[in-house]
Write a protein that holds these residues in place. Structure first.
Motif, PDB file in Angstrom:
ATOM      1  N   UNK A 169     -10.818 -19.985   7.292  1.00  0.00           N
ATOM      2  CA  UNK A 169     -10.883 -18.776   7.578  1.00  0.00           C
ATOM      3  C   UNK A 169     -11.946 -18.023   7.263  1.00  0.00           C
ATOM      4  N   UNK A 170     -11.766 -16.987   7.315  1.00  0.00           N
ATOM      5  CA  UNK A 170     -13.472 -16.001   6.545  1.00  0.00           C
ATOM      6  C   UNK A 170     -12.655 -14.570   5.532  1.00  0.00           C
ATOM      7  N   UNK A 171     -13.302 -14.266   4.979  1.00  0.00           N
ATOM      8  CA  UNK A 171     -12.671 -13.146   4.143  1.00  0.00           C
ATOM      9  C   UNK A 171     -13.486 -12.014   4.733  1.00  0.00           C
ATOM     10  N   UNK A 172     -13.117 -10.930   5.384  1.00  0.00           N
ATOM     11  CA  UNK A 172     -13.674 -10.279   5.675  1.00  0.00           C
ATOM     12  C   UNK A 172     -13.163  -8.677   5.139  1.00  0.00           C
ATOM     13  N   UNK A 173     -14.297  -8.287   4.479  1.00  0.00           N
ATOM     14  CA  UNK A 173     -14.428  -6.854   3.062  1.00  0.00           C
ATOM     15  C   UNK A 173     -14.356  -5.838   3.591  1.00  0.00           C
ATOM     16  N   UNK A 174     -13.516  -4.851   3.109  1.00  0.00           N
ATOM     17  CA  UNK A 174     -13.090  -3.313   3.220  1.00  0.00           C
ATOM     18  C   UNK A 174     -13.571  -2.657   2.080  1.00  0.00           C
ATOM     19  N   UNK A 175     -12.301  -1.673   2.424  1.00  0.00           N
ATOM     20  CA  UNK A 175     -12.679  -0.812   1.107  1.00  0.00           C
ATOM     21  C   UNK A 175     -11.029  -0.425   0.112  1.00  0.00           C
ATOM     22  N   UNK A 176     -10.319  -1.965   0.705  1.00  0.00           N
ATOM     23  CA  UNK A 176      -8.824  -1.522  -0.082  1.00  0.00           C
ATOM     24  C   UNK A 176      -9.266  -2.863  -1.812  1.00  0.00           C
ATOM     25  N   UNK A 177     -10.149  -2.936  -2.624  1.00  0.00           N
ATOM     26  CA  UNK A 177     -10.358  -2.948  -3.004  1.00  0.00           C
ATOM     27  C   UNK A 177     -11.036  -2.668  -3.993  1.00  0.00           C
ATOM     28  N   UNK A 178     -11.132  -2.381  -5.530  1.00  0.00           N
ATOM     29  CA  UNK A 178     -12.362  -0.404  -5.667  1.00  0.00           C
ATOM     30  C   UNK A 178     -13.155  -1.918  -6.870  1.00  0.00           C
TER      31      UNK A 178
ATOM     32  N   UNK B 167       0.699  -1.353   0.069  1.00  0.00           N
ATOM     33  CA  UNK B 167       0.345   0.356  -0.440  1.00  0.00           C
ATOM     34  C   UNK B 167       0.883   1.137  -0.277  1.00  0.00           C
ATOM     35  N   UNK B 168       1.762   1.345   0.549  1.00  0.00           N
ATOM     36  CA  UNK B 168       2.626   2.388   1.275  1.00  0.00           C
ATOM     37  C   UNK B 168       3.554   2.669  -0.096  1.00  0.00           C
ATOM     38  N   UNK B 169       4.107   1.229  -0.843  1.00  0.00           N
ATOM     39  CA  UNK B 169       4.895   1.767  -2.630  1.00  0.00           C
ATOM     40  C   UNK B 169       3.915   1.957  -3.450  1.00  0.00           C
ATOM     41  N   UNK B 170       2.649   1.223  -3.797  1.00  0.00           N
ATOM     42  CA  UNK B 170       1.686   2.222  -4.709  1.00  0.00           C
ATOM     43  C   UNK B 170       1.711   3.644  -4.665  1.00  0.00           C
ATOM     44  N   UNK B 171       0.724   4.145  -2.962  1.00  0.00           N
ATOM     45  CA  UNK B 171       0.840   5.091  -3.105  1.00  0.00           C
ATOM     46  C   UNK B 171       1.839   6.450  -3.288  1.00  0.00           C
ATOM     47  N   UNK B 172       2.829   5.940  -3.109  1.00  0.00           N
ATOM     48  CA  UNK B 172       4.283   6.137  -3.540  1.00  0.00           C
ATOM     49  C   UNK B 172       4.276   6.920  -4.842  1.00  0.00           C
ATOM     50  N   UNK B 173       3.908   5.275  -5.752  1.00  0.00           N
ATOM     51  CA  UNK B 173       3.701   5.474  -7.182  1.00  0.00           C
ATOM     52  C   UNK B 173       2.748   6.451  -8.009  1.00  0.00           C
ATOM     53  N   UNK B 174       1.412   7.143  -7.123  1.00  0.00           N
ATOM     54  CA  UNK B 174       0.957   7.702  -7.469  1.00  0.00           C
ATOM     55  C   UNK B 174      -0.656   6.628  -8.024  1.00  0.00           C
ATOM     56  N   UNK B 175      -0.165   5.432  -7.320  1.00  0.00           N
ATOM     57  CA  UNK B 175      -2.168   4.234  -8.243  1.00  0.00           C
ATOM     58  C   UNK B 175      -2.744   4.444  -6.119  1.00  0.00           C
ATOM     59  N   UNK B 176      -3.636   4.526  -6.315  1.00  0.00           N
ATOM     60  CA  UNK B 176      -4.940   4.924  -5.572  1.00  0.00           C
ATOM     61  C   UNK B 176      -5.275   3.818  -4.561  1.00  0.00           C
ATOM     62  N   UNK B 177      -5.059   2.965  -3.587  1.00  0.00           N
ATOM     63  CA  UNK B 177      -5.688   1.968  -2.981  1.00  0.00           C
ATOM     64  C   UNK B 177      -6.818   1.756  -2.661  1.00  0.00           C
ATOM     65  N   UNK B 178      -7.576   0.901  -3.647  1.00  0.00           N
ATOM     66  CA  UNK B 178      -9.629   1.395  -3.402  1.00  0.00           C
ATOM     67  C   UNK B 178      -9.678   1.781  -4.551  1.00  0.00           C
TER      68      UNK B 178
END
Length: 358
Positions: free
Chosen positions: A342-351, A268-279
């Motif tokens: 396991x259990x998938x926990x869906x939040x906001x990091x996937x557009x 997430x940090x690397x993508x943000x530094x490359x100008x990509x918005x996670x989510x």
């Protein structure tokens, strides 16, 4: 000053002018000891600072009431929760826990197995290094029941209790595809262990079910540190280092699955530094649902692992072996492999793309 001598049953007996046998029976709440005598004995034991000698008791009863737990690295949050659940369950059953740490070293694991045999523990739970089973075979032949946790050791005929990592990776991959992901990548540790292998298999098989190609380069390996230490927690750094290159490869609408939440954090940090918005521009899915995951911005979609449930199921299975006649470890019944979902926990990091769900 020389250390104070340990108080014995004989000291209590001499102080109260009673027999050692009477004192022993009073402290154990056995019959044939009057209520007043029992009260006097317990009061004197407390005054003198008497502590029962568990080792001597185990020699008499041939039961140490102690279990061994061999673990790779307790800085792993999954294993920290596992240890807590095992210790709590063992305590309620009257057992103490002896923890041994291997740091994923075969030599350390061999030494741990030998130490536990010398200490005469009643049973062992182990997360194996997965390279060599001879020391575990020796432990079993010595009459000590063994149950594996989280990692399998092929060829070793013992029970396993762990997580269904295949199902977790499959669920995460299905979710990414359902949002309209155009490309998928899996970032995994460069370790030859069954959880990693099962996540990769679940990822690839799910893509195949949807008729999608999975060339070798969609699985990106993170270099594992040469020196693994319990004092060094999981580190997002290695995934962060490769994140810039992955950002340049991934097209719009790509989703990257990570083998643990720390790798997801680094990505997430690397993508943000490359100008990509996670989510928004790119998606990230973690694995583990560690405490920080819900507090990232955006909050991380991840796979929650049933660590306490694995711990409790594992020790319950071990104690079934320990407490059956002769401490049998189920020879002849065949090993039971229990994988908890396991259990998938869906939040906001996937557009979600404009095309909607597939």
């Amino acid at each position: 000053m020389s250390p104070r001598r340990r108080t014995t049953l004989r000291d209590i007996a001499t102080s109260l002018d009673l027999s050692v046998n009477t004192v022993s029976r009073a402290l154990a709440d056995k019959d044939a000891v009057g209520v007043e005598t029992r009260r006097r004995v317990k009061a004197e034991a407390e005054r003198l600072g008497y502590v029962p000698n568990t080792m001597a008791r185990s020699l008499v009863l041939q039961n140490a009431m102690t279990l061994g737990l061999v673990i790779t690295n307790p800085s792993n949050p999954f294993y920290a929760r596992l240890i807590s659940a095992i210790e709590e369950r063992g305590r309620t059953r009257g057992y103490s826990l002896m923890l041994m740490v291997t740091e994923d070293s075969v030599d350390n694991e061999r030494r741990a197995a030998e130490e536990l045999m010398r200490w005469g523990v009643d049973g062992v739970l182990a997360i194996p290094v997965q390279h060599g089973a001879e020391h575990w075979e020796r432990l079993r032949k010595s009459g000590v029941p063994l149950v594996l946790l989280n990692r399998d050791l092929p060829g070793l005929d013992v029970d396993l209790v762990g997580v269904d990592y295949y199902a977790g990776a499959a669920a995460a991959t299905e979710h990414a595809l359902s949002t309209g992901a155009t490309e998928l990548y899996l970032v995994e540790e460069d370790l030859d262990i069954s959880p990693v292998a099962e996540r990769i298999r679940g990822f690839r098989d799910t893509l195949a079910v949807h008729g999608l190609d999975a060339p070798d380069d969609v699985v990106v390996r993170v270099d594992s540190p040469e020196d693994v230490s319990v004092s060094v927690p999981f580190d997002p750094g290695p995934a962060y280092e490769l994140g810039a290159g992955l950002a340049r490869r991934a097209g719009p609408g790509a989703v990257v699955l990570a083998g643990n939440d720390y790798h997801a954090l680094g990505l997430c940090r690397a993508f943000a530094e490359q100008g990509l918005r996670v989510g928004a521009d790119i998606g990230v899915i973690g694995h583990g649902d560690h405490p920080f995951s819900a507090y990232l911005d955006p909050a991380l979609t991840t796979v929650r692992l049933p660590a306490p449930e694995v711990g409790r199921a594992g020790i319950d299975r071990l104690l079934e072996h320990v407490e059956t006649a002769g401490g049998s470890d189920g020879a002849g019944a065949g090993p039971a492999h229990t994988l908890l979902p396991p259990e998938l926990i869906v939040r906001a990091s996937v557009p979600r793309t404009a095309g909607g769900e597939r």
